[in-house]
Design an enzyme around this catalytic site. Sequence first.
Site: not given
Length: 393
Positions: A109, A187, A190, A213, A351
């Site tokens: 991202h 990261d 998600q 999220k 993104c």
Amino acid sequence: MFKKDFPYFKNSDIVYLDNAATTQKPQVVIDSQVEYYEKYCANTHRSSFSDANKATQKYEDSRKILKEFINASLNEEIIFTKGVSESINFVASSFTRDYKTVIISSLEHHSNIVPWHMQGRNLSQGLKVVNCDSNLNFDFEEYENILKENPNSFVSVTHISNAFGKIHDIKKIIELAHKYESVVMVDAAQSLAHTKIDVQELDVDFLAISGHKTFGPTGVGALYVKQQHLKNMKPYQTGGATIHEVDFNSSTLLDSPYKFEAGTQNIAGVIGFGEALKYITRIGYKNIETIEKDVYNYLNEELSKLPNIVFYNDIENCIGSRSFNFKNISHDDIGILLDKMKVAIRVGHHCAQPIMKKLGIRGTIRVSTAFYNDYEDINKLIKALKKALDILN
């Protein structure tokens, strides 16, 4: 089955399939924030009257809930932020500047690309990118070669691609990095909506977490920092609630996590995030994973029946997002028509422009699911796509 827990679905007839952008919020999360504002609205870690004490306790309860949720060792390892973007920028600004090399993947991202550019890093200086194969799999051979040539690097990779749903083997990524004395940030924007994360089992150094999220409020997230790195972290910003002693000559700061949480925090958001994690715990990841995999497979099967559809990866080691296009049809047009038919998806580059450019496309149609989605949602999506294709062909 779970839609009854989410007011959005009671108040809207939209088929919501944009969960990678943000998830809906269960009633318990909304109620917890309303309760804070209506019944004990006060600032945290400052005043000593009863409502202020309750606000502080609820805020710190959420820290403990998250600590246990990801199996961190200490509360001090949990730092609340606005979300993954701020968490990554925090680490980039406060920890990584002295690292000669930062290694990322080609599926990142923009939030895990642009902060490194802001340090003056690029492909010719200080930034290395691990490419993916034709099925968007992480290239471990290239990765280890980069690590061999650049030991003592900082590795920053996504766990699950927001654009394509591809799951990176972060356990293997972390093990290889540590083999070459490198540090890893994951990261996990998600991740927690779909699967269990155990930071101790992974032995990850930093984990960037998103609240919105993960069925929690917007504007809140967290950064997990392994205890051994806390002493080398510099505050991203300073001010109220971070200090131990101040005069006009010098300041001394509190210990972690408080020295990293300057100013008045998103108190209601943090409390709501704690409730979201409790809600996930009640449902259980075993149930979530079973439901999601079933609906995700059904989605792929039904999409595969549509004419002239183009996928960019198979669904092995994938969850959440499924990206595709139709030959000679603009993804933007599909998005406009589906909106008219009350089906919410996302179209565009998500993104993730670098991987789109590598694939030779401007963007994709992305359908992203959560555990509250079901076959009926997929059937309505497919019906809408067929109608859109009829109009556009």
